[in-house]
Design an enzyme around this catalytic site. Structure first.
Site, PDB file in Angstrom:
ATOM      1  N   GLU A 133      -6.317   4.596   8.278  1.00  0.00           N
ATOM      2  CA  GLU A 133      -6.170   6.042   8.003  1.00  0.00           C
ATOM      3  C   GLU A 133      -7.476   6.616   7.460  1.00  0.00           C
ATOM      4  OE1 GLU A 133      -2.589   5.636   5.708  1.00  0.00           O
ATOM      5  OE2 GLU A 133      -1.556   5.065   7.552  1.00  0.00           O
TER       6      GLU A 133
ATOM      7  N   SER B  61       3.757  -2.603  10.363  1.00  0.00           N
ATOM      8  CA  SER B  61       5.220  -2.674  10.520  1.00  0.00           C
ATOM      9  C   SER B  61       5.820  -3.993  10.035  1.00  0.00           C
ATOM     10  CB  SER B  61       5.613  -2.382  11.979  1.00  0.00           C
ATOM     11  OG  SER B  61       5.242  -1.061  12.325  1.00  0.00           O
TER      12      SER B  61
ATOM     13  N   GLY C  10       2.975   1.761  10.969  1.00  0.00           N
ATOM     14  CA  GLY C  10       3.965   2.826  10.848  1.00  0.00           C
ATOM     15  C   GLY C  10       4.741   3.101  12.121  1.00  0.00           C
TER      16      GLY C  10
ATOM     17  N   GLY D 238       2.902  -1.306   4.309  1.00  0.00           N
ATOM     18  CA  GLY D 238       2.902   0.113   3.975  1.00  0.00           C
ATOM     19  C   GLY D 238       4.310   0.590   3.660  1.00  0.00           C
ATOM     20  N   GLY D 239       4.985   1.136   4.666  1.00  0.00           N
ATOM     21  CA  GLY D 239       6.300   1.768   4.477  1.00  0.00           C
ATOM     22  C   GLY D 239       7.304   0.922   3.704  1.00  0.00           C
TER      23      GLY D 239
ATOM     24  N   HIS E 168      -9.224   1.197   5.418  1.00  0.00           N
ATOM     25  CA  HIS E 168      -7.894   1.315   6.029  1.00  0.00           C
ATOM     26  C   HIS E 168      -7.997   2.213   7.259  1.00  0.00           C
ATOM     27  CE1 HIS E 168      -3.726   2.515   6.640  1.00  0.00           C
ATOM     28  NE2 HIS E 168      -3.403   1.399   6.005  1.00  0.00           N
TER      29      HIS E 168
ATOM     30  N   GLU F  74      -5.079  -5.213  10.830  1.00  0.00           N
ATOM     31  CA  GLU F  74      -3.992  -4.256  11.033  1.00  0.00           C
ATOM     32  C   GLU F  74      -4.212  -3.527  12.356  1.00  0.00           C
ATOM     33  OE1 GLU F  74      -2.116  -3.008   7.081  1.00  0.00           O
ATOM     34  OE2 GLU F  74      -3.904  -1.807   7.282  1.00  0.00           O
TER      35      GLU F  74
ATOM     36  N   ASN G 114       0.872  -1.178   0.000  1.00  0.00           N
ATOM     37  CA  ASN G 114       0.000   0.000   0.000  1.00  0.00           C
ATOM     38  C   ASN G 114       0.911   1.230   0.000  1.00  0.00           C
ATOM     39  OD1 ASN G 114      -1.824   2.039   0.498  1.00  0.00           O
ATOM     40  ND2 ASN G 114      -2.195   1.464   2.635  1.00  0.00           N
ATOM     41  N   TRP G 115       0.951   1.895  -1.136  1.00  0.00           N
ATOM     42  CA  TRP G 115       1.862   3.044  -1.254  1.00  0.00           C
ATOM     43  C   TRP G 115       1.326   4.301  -0.590  1.00  0.00           C
ATOM     44  CZ3 TRP G 115       3.709   2.817  -7.107  1.00  0.00           C
ATOM     45  CH2 TRP G 115       4.660   1.782  -7.226  1.00  0.00           C
ATOM     46  N   LYS G 116       0.066   4.301  -0.213  1.00  0.00           N
ATOM     47  CA  LYS G 116      -0.560   5.498   0.370  1.00  0.00           C
ATOM     48  C   LYS G 116      -0.362   6.689  -0.571  1.00  0.00           C
ATOM     49  CE  LYS G 116       0.320   3.422   4.813  1.00  0.00           C
ATOM     50  NZ  LYS G 116       0.325   3.552   6.246  1.00  0.00           N
TER      51      LYS G 116
HETATM   52  C1  PEP Z   1      -0.519   0.078   6.315  1.00  0.00           C
HETATM   53  O1  PEP Z   1      -0.604   1.286   6.213  1.00  0.00           O
HETATM   54  O2  PEP Z   1      -1.424  -0.650   5.862  1.00  0.00           O
HETATM   55  C2  PEP Z   1       0.645  -0.476   6.989  1.00  0.00           C
HETATM   56  C3  PEP Z   1       0.586  -1.711   7.375  1.00  0.00           C
HETATM   57  O3  PEP Z   1       1.699   0.368   7.162  1.00  0.00           O
HETATM   58  P1  PEP Z   1       3.162  -0.028   7.722  1.00  0.00           P
HETATM   59  O4  PEP Z   1       3.578  -1.299   7.044  1.00  0.00           O
HETATM   60  O5  PEP Z   1       4.034   1.128   7.334  1.00  0.00           O
HETATM   61  O6  PEP Z   1       3.032  -0.218   9.186  1.00  0.00           O
END
Ligand code: PEP
Length: 265
Positions: free
Chosen positions: A106, A222, A182, A243-244, A104, A176, A19-21
């Site tokens: 966010e 994470s 994050g 994500g990241g 999500h 999640e 997920n590039w956001k």
């Molecule tokens: C996400 O935003 O779905 C996520 C899991 O982010 P991260 O891997 O950066 O924790």
């Protein structure tokens, strides 16, 4: 052959989703794909990449013939209309999106999306031919108050209300924990397994027996190259949502190729 997991005769695919956001211009997105594809050439995992709307079409063009499928990170529940700034399922489908991330954390916490709104989007995704990845997860406060199971049950029941058994089998659910997104903090793989087994049971109780075993459950929060294998080894975790670490072609490829990784500690 495609990577699969077996559970009591039910076959579930392994899914690694990125997920590039709100990251990457078209130039950056296509450069990522150029660097990423050679690194995952031998992979048999299903790779999902949720990119910004502007990059869907160029990335779809670039990944043709690979094991990567492209999707969006959000959409509106209406089919069209006076919703300034919103985007419809048929619009993202037309440019090649095959799936969409819905609910999500966010979207829930920054943009105030409710289970009820997410449920309408899930139904719209099905009506217009997109596979939903539905995200659920408790906040730190809810976690510390021992409310995880209660929160997840409510999110599952309300976000997926009215989804039929056939649709449920095509739905991906991503657990999640909000406190892990994050932050670099994760539950232990065993704790994550326990929550995934619980979610599978909720699906079993509310949809059909067969569905519960076959629904694909992802862990997100994470996920990094050095912890992917530990999560993927858990019985009820069929994949990860990243994500990241999906922003770098090298780290995302290391996650996709997790079976080759040497796990520390
Ligand atoms: C996400 O935003 O779905 C996520 C899991 O982010 P991260 O891997 O950066 O924790």
């Amino acid at each position: 052959m495609e990577q699969i997991r077996m559970a009591k005769q039910i076959v579930r695919p392994c899914v690694i989703a990125g997920n590039w956001k709100m990251n990457k211009t078209i130039t950056e997105a296509t450069r990522f794909i150029d660097e990423f594809l050679p690194l995952i050439e031998k992979s048999t995992t299903q790779i999902y990449l949720a990119v910004p709307f502007t990059s869907i079409q160029p990335v779809v063009e670039k990944v043709k013939g690979s094991s990567v499928i492209v999707g969006a990170q959000n959409m509106n529940d209406a089919s069209e209309g006076a919703f300034t700034g919103e985007i419809a399922a048929i619009m993202i489908k037309e440019v090649g999106a095959q799936f969409v991330i819905l609910g999500h954390s966010e979207r829930r916490h920054i943009f105030g999306e409710t289970n009820e709104f997410i449920n309408r989007k899930v139904k719209r995704a099905y009506a217009d031919g997109l596979q939903p990845i539905v995200c659920i997860g408790e906040t730190r406060e809810q976690h510390e108050a021992g409310q995880t199971q209660q929160v997840l049950t409510q999110q599952l029941k309300e976000s997926l209300a009215g989804v039929n058994a056939a649709q449920m089998q095509k739905t991906i659910i991503a657990y999640e924990p909000v406190w892990a997104i994050g932050t670099g903090i994760t539950p232990t793989p065993e704790q994550a397994q326990e929550v995934h087994a619980f979610c599978r049971q909720v699906v079993l109780d509310n949809w059909t027996d067969k569905t519960s075993l076959s629904v694909v459950l992802l862990y997100g929060g994470s996920v990094k190259p050095d912890n992917t294998k530990l999560f993927m080894e858990q019985t009820d975790i069929d994949g990860v949502l990243v994500g990241g670490a999906s922003l770098s072609p090298i780290s995302f490829a290391q996650i996709v190729n997790y079976q080759n990784a040497t796990v520390k500690g």
